[in-house]
Design an enzyme around this catalytic site. Structure first.
Site, PDB file in Angstrom:
ATOM      1  NE  ARG A 116      -3.041  -2.614   2.833  1.00  0.00           N
ATOM      2  CZ  ARG A 116      -3.632  -3.066   3.924  1.00  0.00           C
ATOM      3  NH1 ARG A 116      -3.852  -2.243   4.910  1.00  0.00           N
ATOM      4  NH2 ARG A 116      -4.027  -4.302   4.030  1.00  0.00           N
TER       5      ARG A 116
ATOM      6  CG  LEU B 173      -1.048 -16.485   8.640  1.00  0.00           C
ATOM      7  CD1 LEU B 173      -1.429 -16.754   7.195  1.00  0.00           C
ATOM      8  CD2 LEU B 173      -1.747 -17.498   9.550  1.00  0.00           C
TER       9      LEU B 173
ATOM     10  CG  ASP C 188     -44.816 -17.624  30.266  1.00  0.00           C
ATOM     11  OD1 ASP C 188     -44.781 -17.402  31.475  1.00  0.00           O
ATOM     12  OD2 ASP C 188     -44.201 -16.939  29.414  1.00  0.00           O
TER      13      ASP C 188
END
Ligand code: GDG
Length: 731
Positions: free
Chosen positions: A311, A376, A498
């Site tokens: 980059r 890595l 319920d």
């Protein structure tokens, strides 16, 4: 036959043009190796940008054909698209925010966001063009966050996996992005969302549940009835390849050469792409400090530092490069001697053989990023240490630190402690090096790239099966008609209902969840039928139920079964004691004092901690602390902790809704048994009822119940349809 489509920003190739002819060289990167077994078999394919601008139909056709030979399919992007979507949005917004560099590097440009959406749509079109029912799509990384959602919109039934290779930041960081909700919606288009670490997965669940109206239960987020599983899958490497490389004759000769070059020196190695997240400058500062504080190492240690250009058209990366150049220059200028320089700095890529030789020769590998999804390089170093010695100095901010716990772990912001860690590494005994290295080699070998791919693909299949089995349980019109048919044929029925969350919506204020007229009428219609025994089984106090339902002919069970109304009289389970409340109440009170919005509800035989009005996150945190604290107190008092929807109830162990409902069935011959409930406590009912009962969970499809309904509106609709008489043909 169904196929798998891998999608990533870049295809694993290098495409070059020579004399008007395109050449395609496949890459040997970790991801490409791992996924090789997937995309190179059957009709499977990998889809992505080929890495170069290819203009014109003829040229694009030529590249498409060449790539097809190796099971790859290009998405062509123009220079403007690369600039807005990749360099702009991906690398100037997502990358810095996800690596916790919000203020220094993030640059929110609307035009880049528009371009990011446009390119994600372009990828979606390419996927949709080849995706068929039954296919599996595995999408990779932060450049394609919107893609799962875009594909889901046109292919609702397809199986989609998503894996993020970089960290997922905490909510406070992620919320800074102006388009945060759209990004989460995009990711949630997947069925399985994978991250390197558990922390990343937790951060994602937290961001999703705070930004969107979705619910989560442990690691499952429910999106429009579709359970989405969020999990960590720490990525591995091809460890066998790195081991084998060290025996390759070419590598062996490089190893011998390096050994000769460094013969009386200890070698530190670092390898990174040029990036501010990699902590290159901080590492240099620590190395400088080591030389400063330990002059005895002058002339005896070397930092072999490879920085791979990356980059470098982006201004911040150019600036970083200048700073690194300057720092290396400073250190070398300060400490070098006529025949020695402390830092060997290379700003260029090297062939993998050279990396392998360096990994094998370096005494110490420095992997000290400020943030890294996994990293890595650390694993490649371990896999290359076939001699089982060597020290890895590893940043706690790299995902790899969660697995490689036998490395020397450092905080990369603490320069002094990093220098100390270098000193620890230099003085570590061979025995200790071996002990640690063997343990780390076991981890790297077991959790290798093949294991990672296998685990992710298997989990995708499981998630799909889980979704299918759940989908069949939602009560559709057809199921409703079938239930009604059984209902009409039966004459001795019992229905357990319920109250909160099942017959009425869940309210922040418990007193405002009063029954409305429609509900009264519905319950009256049902209970007026002499064939029906309608039982309201609630956690609410008997005083409360009496106030709201005392005048009806419903059967009432209060406080999860501690109280029951029989023949117009409230009775409680005999022998219950409530002495314990005076010990537990003060504990709850201290937590209420520390938690704005929390309150205690006192019932005859239970105490309830409510946190539905508490700030999200804080409520859950305090509840965990409270439960840990109470666990010791409840053991010898015959009590039980019952976590529910934003509540924890502390009550006698003998009381639960399951026991109460079983008691009501005792010695009775019902031919229709049905129970509806939304809460954790209702699971006891579902489990206690006979297998042929119609059990219905409300609001979630993760339950022991056979069916589920989405909300109390659907419950009322079902009950209404049961109580409506059947109109016979011709009548
Ligand atoms: C992202 C995440 C996550 C480096 N220099 C050369 C070279 N490399 C290879 C290494 C390694 C790879 O590049 C770098 O991988 P990392 O994991 O260290 O870092 P990122 O590139 O930032 O990767 C990261 C990863 O995705 C995977 O999910 O671990 O956290 O940021 O394999 O060996 N390879 C060659 N020459 C070089 O000069 N041939």
């Amino acid at each position: 036959m169904s196929k798998t489509i891998i999608v990533s920003n870049r295809l694993p190739v290098k495409v070059t043009e020579e004399d008007g002819q395109y050449k395609v060289a496949t890459s040997e990167g970790g991801l490409a190796t791992g996924l090789g077994s997937v995309y190179q078999s059957g009709d499977n394919v990998w889809l992505g940008w080929p890495g170069v601008e290819v203009a014109g139909d003829d040229k694009q056709n030529e590249v498409t054909q060449k790539l097809a030979e190796v099971s790859l399919r290009p998405v062509f992007l123009t220079a403007d698209e690369i600039s807005g979507y990749y360099e702009g949005f991906s690398n100037e917004i997502l990358w810095p925010i996800f690596h916790y560099y919000a203020s220094t590097y993030a640059n929110y440009k609307l035009a880049d966001w528009e371009c990011y959406q446009h390119v994600n749509r372009k990828f979606a079109d390419a996927v949709i063009a080849i995706a068929e029912p039954g296919d599996t799509i595995w999408i990779h990384d932060y450049q394609l966050l919107l893609l799962p959602g875009l594909v889901r919109a046109t292919r609702p039934d397809i199986s989609i996996g998503f894996f993020l290779h970089i960290p997922f930041p905490s909510f406070e960081m992620f919320r800074l992005i102006p388009w945060r909700s759209e990004l989460i919606e995009g990711i949630l288009g997947a069925d399985l969302i994978g991250f390197h670490t558990f922390d990343d997965a937790s951060h994602f669940i937290s961001a999703a549940t705070r930004l969107l109206p979705v619910n989560s239960s442990s690691n499952i987020i429910t999106v429009d009835d579709r359970p989405v599983v969020v999990e960590s899958f720490p990525m591995g490497i091809d460890d066998e390849k790195y081991g084998a490389l060290t025996r390759d004759p070419e590598v062996v000769s490089e190893i011998n050469y390096l050994r000769e070059t460094f013969k009386d020196k200890r070698v530190f190695l670092s390898i990174d792409r040029l990036d501010y997240s990699k902590g290159i400058l901080q590492r240099l500062q620590a190395f400088e400090l080591l030389l400063d504080t330990h002059p005895e190492y002058i002339g005896r240690i070397v930092l072999h530092m490879i920085v791979v250009p990356s980059r470098d058209t982006v201004p911040q990366y150019m600036e970083l490069k200048q700073n690194v150049d300057r720092k290396v220059g400073d250190i070398n200028a300060r400490y070098r001697t006529l025949d020695w320089s402390p830092v060997h700095y290379f700003y260029r890529p090297f062939p993998i053989n050279t990396l392998s030789a360096l990994y094998h020769v370096a005494d110490i590998c420095l992997v000290t990023p400020m943030r890294d999804g996994m990293n890595l390089v650390s694993k490649e170093y371990i896999a290359s240490r076939t001699q089982e010695t060597g020290v890895l100095v590893l940043s706690e901010m790299a995902g790899a630190s969660k697995e490689l716990i036998d490395a020397v772990i450092v905080n990369p912001s603490n320069i002094a402690s990093m220098a100390e860690a270098m000193q620890t590494a230099l003085t570590m005994s061979l025995n200790e090096q071996k002990r640690r290295m063997r343990l780390m080699r076991q981890v790297v070998s077991k959790f290798n790239i093949k294991h990672w791919v296998k685990l992710f693909m298997e989990r995708m299949r499981e998630v799909k099966q889980m979704q299918q089995s759940m989908r069949s349980r939602h009560i559709t019109d057809v199921t409703e008609q079938a239930i009604k048919k059984i209902y009409n044929k039966t004459s001795k029925r019992i229905i357990f209902l319920d109250y909160d969350g099942t017959l009425v919506g869940f309210k922040d204020d418990i007193n405002s969840a009063m029954p409305d007229q429609e509900l009264y009428e519905l319950l009256e219609e049902l209970s007026d039928d002499p064939a029906n025994n309608i039982v309201l089984v609630s956690g609410r106090s008997h005083v409360n139920l009496e106030e709201w339902f005392g005048h009806t002919n419903l059967n009432l069970v209060a406080e999860h079964g501690a109280w029951q109304k029989r023949n117009g009289q409230w009775e409680n389970i005999p022998g219950l004691n409530d002495q314990w409340k005076q010990d537990i109440y003060p504990v709850l009170e201290t937590y209420v004092d520390r938690t704005p919005g929390a309150f205690i509800e006192e019932k005859n035989y239970s105490l309830v901690w409510h946190y539905r009005k508490t700030e999200k996150g804080l409520g859950e945190l305090r509840t965990n602390e409270l439960m840990n604290n109470l666990r010791y107190l409840i053991n010898d008092r015959g009590l039980q902790l019952l976590p529910g929807n934003k509540v924890v109830e502390i009550k006698n162990i003998e009381i639960n809704k399951g026991k109460a409902t079983s008691a009501l069935l005792h010695n009775k011959e019902y031919d229709f048994i049905m129970a509806l409930g939304d809460d954790h406590t209702d699971e006891d009912i579902f489990k206690a009822l006979p297998d042929n009962s119609l059990t219905v969970k409300v609001g979630s499809n993760i339950s022991a119940a056979r069916f589920y309904l989405r909300n109390y509106h659907e419950v009322r609709h079902l009950l209404k349809s049961l109580s409506t008489p059947v109109v016979q043909d011709g009548v």
